[in-house]
Design a protein around this motif. Sequence first.
Motif, PDB file in Angstrom:
ATOM      1  N   VAL A  45       0.826  -1.206   0.000  1.00  0.00           N
ATOM      2  CA  VAL A  45       0.000   0.000   0.000  1.00  0.00           C
ATOM      3  C   VAL A  45       0.860   1.256   0.000  1.00  0.00           C
ATOM      4  N   LYS A  46       1.826   1.270   0.869  1.00  0.00           N
ATOM      5  CA  LYS A  46       2.672   2.447   1.061  1.00  0.00           C
ATOM      6  C   LYS A  46       3.502   2.727  -0.188  1.00  0.00           C
ATOM      7  N   GLY A  47       3.512   3.949  -0.624  1.00  0.00           N
ATOM      8  CA  GLY A  47       4.377   4.335  -1.731  1.00  0.00           C
ATOM      9  C   GLY A  47       5.791   4.557  -1.233  1.00  0.00           C
ATOM     10  N   ASP A  48       6.746   4.593  -2.141  1.00  0.00           N
ATOM     11  CA  ASP A  48       8.118   4.867  -1.721  1.00  0.00           C
ATOM     12  C   ASP A  48       8.414   6.361  -1.867  1.00  0.00           C
ATOM     13  N   GLY A  49       9.304   6.840  -1.022  1.00  0.00           N
ATOM     14  CA  GLY A  49       9.629   8.264  -0.994  1.00  0.00           C
ATOM     15  C   GLY A  49      10.102   8.808  -2.322  1.00  0.00           C
ATOM     16  N   GLU A  50      10.878   8.022  -3.051  1.00  0.00           N
ATOM     17  CA  GLU A  50      11.384   8.470  -4.355  1.00  0.00           C
ATOM     18  C   GLU A  50      10.241   8.745  -5.326  1.00  0.00           C
ATOM     19  N   SER A  51       9.284   7.836  -5.376  1.00  0.00           N
ATOM     20  CA  SER A  51       8.147   8.025  -6.283  1.00  0.00           C
ATOM     21  C   SER A  51       7.269   9.188  -5.853  1.00  0.00           C
ATOM     22  N   TRP A  52       6.993   9.275  -4.546  1.00  0.00           N
ATOM     23  CA  TRP A  52       6.188  10.396  -4.075  1.00  0.00           C
ATOM     24  C   TRP A  52       6.887  11.720  -4.374  1.00  0.00           C
ATOM     25  N   GLY A  53       8.196  11.760  -4.212  1.00  0.00           N
ATOM     26  CA  GLY A  53       8.936  12.978  -4.537  1.00  0.00           C
ATOM     27  C   GLY A  53       8.901  13.299  -6.018  1.00  0.00           C
ATOM     28  N   ARG A  54       8.968  12.262  -6.847  1.00  0.00           N
ATOM     29  CA  ARG A  54       8.951  12.463  -8.288  1.00  0.00           C
ATOM     30  C   ARG A  54       7.627  13.064  -8.763  1.00  0.00           C
ATOM     31  N   VAL A  55       6.531  12.702  -8.096  1.00  0.00           N
ATOM     32  CA  VAL A  55       5.226  13.242  -8.468  1.00  0.00           C
ATOM     33  C   VAL A  55       5.246  14.765  -8.423  1.00  0.00           C
ATOM     34  N   LEU A  56       5.982  15.304  -7.460  1.00  0.00           N
ATOM     35  CA  LEU A  56       6.034  16.766  -7.320  1.00  0.00           C
ATOM     36  C   LEU A  56       6.672  17.457  -8.526  1.00  0.00           C
ATOM     37  N   THR A  57       7.564  16.768  -9.195  1.00  0.00           N
ATOM     38  CA  THR A  57       8.277  17.399 -10.305  1.00  0.00           C
ATOM     39  C   THR A  57       7.548  17.257 -11.636  1.00  0.00           C
ATOM     40  N   MET A  58       6.405  16.598 -11.610  1.00  0.00           N
ATOM     41  CA  MET A  58       5.641  16.399 -12.842  1.00  0.00           C
ATOM     42  C   MET A  58       4.561  17.470 -12.945  1.00  0.00           C
ATOM     43  N   GLN A  59       4.497  18.126 -14.058  1.00  0.00           N
ATOM     44  CA  GLN A  59       3.468  19.138 -14.241  1.00  0.00           C
ATOM     45  C   GLN A  59       2.103  18.490 -14.325  1.00  0.00           C
ATOM     46  N   GLY A  60       1.120  19.164 -13.726  1.00  0.00           N
ATOM     47  CA  GLY A  60      -0.248  18.708 -13.820  1.00  0.00           C
ATOM     48  C   GLY A  60      -0.660  17.692 -12.777  1.00  0.00           C
ATOM     49  N   TYR A  61       0.213  17.346 -11.845  1.00  0.00           N
ATOM     50  CA  TYR A  61      -0.127  16.355 -10.823  1.00  0.00           C
ATOM     51  C   TYR A  61      -0.509  17.070  -9.532  1.00  0.00           C
ATOM     52  N   GLY A 163      25.342   0.149 -22.270  1.00  0.00           N
ATOM     53  CA  GLY A 163      24.514   1.345 -22.296  1.00  0.00           C
ATOM     54  C   GLY A 163      23.038   1.081 -22.449  1.00  0.00           C
ATOM     55  N   LEU A 164      22.663   0.077 -23.237  1.00  0.00           N
ATOM     56  CA  LEU A 164      21.247  -0.179 -23.467  1.00  0.00           C
ATOM     57  C   LEU A 164      20.544  -0.590 -22.176  1.00  0.00           C
ATOM     58  N   ALA A 165      21.098  -1.524 -21.429  1.00  0.00           N
ATOM     59  CA  ALA A 165      20.468  -1.958 -20.176  1.00  0.00           C
ATOM     60  C   ALA A 165      20.411  -0.801 -19.187  1.00  0.00           C
ATOM     61  N   ALA A 166      21.475  -0.019 -19.096  1.00  0.00           N
ATOM     62  CA  ALA A 166      21.484   1.137 -18.197  1.00  0.00           C
ATOM     63  C   ALA A 166      20.444   2.156 -18.628  1.00  0.00           C
ATOM     64  N   SER A 167      20.325   2.360 -19.926  1.00  0.00           N
ATOM     65  CA  SER A 167      19.347   3.293 -20.458  1.00  0.00           C
ATOM     66  C   SER A 167      17.925   2.816 -20.166  1.00  0.00           C
ATOM     67  N   LEU A 168      17.686   1.520 -20.326  1.00  0.00           N
ATOM     68  CA  LEU A 168      16.364   0.960 -20.024  1.00  0.00           C
ATOM     69  C   LEU A 168      16.056   1.052 -18.530  1.00  0.00           C
ATOM     70  N   ALA A 169      17.044   0.765 -17.693  1.00  0.00           N
ATOM     71  CA  ALA A 169      16.833   0.865 -16.252  1.00  0.00           C
ATOM     72  C   ALA A 169      16.490   2.300 -15.872  1.00  0.00           C
ATOM     73  N   SER A 170      17.181   3.258 -16.449  1.00  0.00           N
ATOM     74  CA  SER A 170      16.894   4.669 -16.200  1.00  0.00           C
ATOM     75  C   SER A 170      15.494   5.031 -16.697  1.00  0.00           C
ATOM     76  N   HIS A 171      15.137   4.493 -17.859  1.00  0.00           N
ATOM     77  CA  HIS A 171      13.802   4.733 -18.415  1.00  0.00           C
ATOM     78  C   HIS A 171      12.730   4.195 -17.470  1.00  0.00           C
ATOM     79  N   LEU A 172      12.935   2.986 -16.947  1.00  0.00           N
ATOM     80  CA  LEU A 172      11.967   2.386 -16.031  1.00  0.00           C
ATOM     81  C   LEU A 172      11.820   3.217 -14.762  1.00  0.00           C
ATOM     82  N   VAL A 173      12.921   3.673 -14.218  1.00  0.00           N
ATOM     83  CA  VAL A 173      12.873   4.496 -13.013  1.00  0.00           C
ATOM     84  C   VAL A 173      12.092   5.780 -13.287  1.00  0.00           C
TER      85      VAL A 173
END
Length: 181
Positions: A45-61, A163-173
């Motif tokens: 249920v509980k969200g993680d701090g990183e995701s909750w923080g990321r929501v703040l940087t998204m416009q329109g949320y 680079g591809l796996a690192a790029s995909l991991a960054s994309h997923l995050v």
Amino acid sequence: PFLERYAAQLPCLHDGLLPRDASRWPRLAEWYAAMDEVPEYACRVKGDGESWGRVLTMQGYGNAGNAPQTTGYRQSTGAGAVDLWEAYAGHRPHVAPSPAEEAAARIVSNRAAIAADALARKMGAGGHGASKAPYTADQVDEGLRTVVGCLLGDEEGKAGGGGLAASLASHLVGRMCVPRD
């Protein structure tokens, strides 16, 4: 979930405003501590701090279309997270035995949608948009396989993922986030 959001987001918006501060809000801190001990809450249920923080940087949320200035604060993961996961997953055969294995299972089960998203967003170096998609569908699939291997402890994949796996991991995050209210 609102109190979890507050605990992660308020310190990002206001220096020194820490809802988990037991010296200022002892009953609220007791509630946070009690909930952190409930495996079903802490693991699902509980969200993680990183995701909750990321929501703040998204416009329109929930911020009138403008991303606010943040303080740089990030909530840390609790020290007993692995023990909580073991307690949560222990009697649920459909749940992987570790958070990393659960993440790998989610990537595998959603691989078509993840690959389509990466290609549609023209994922480039560092997981950010590029002017044209630099990878083919087969390359993205191979990259996802490497990411899953790394989550499952494949040391060979970690060394040769490139680079591809690192790029995909960054994309997923960058794409994963707690749901909006």
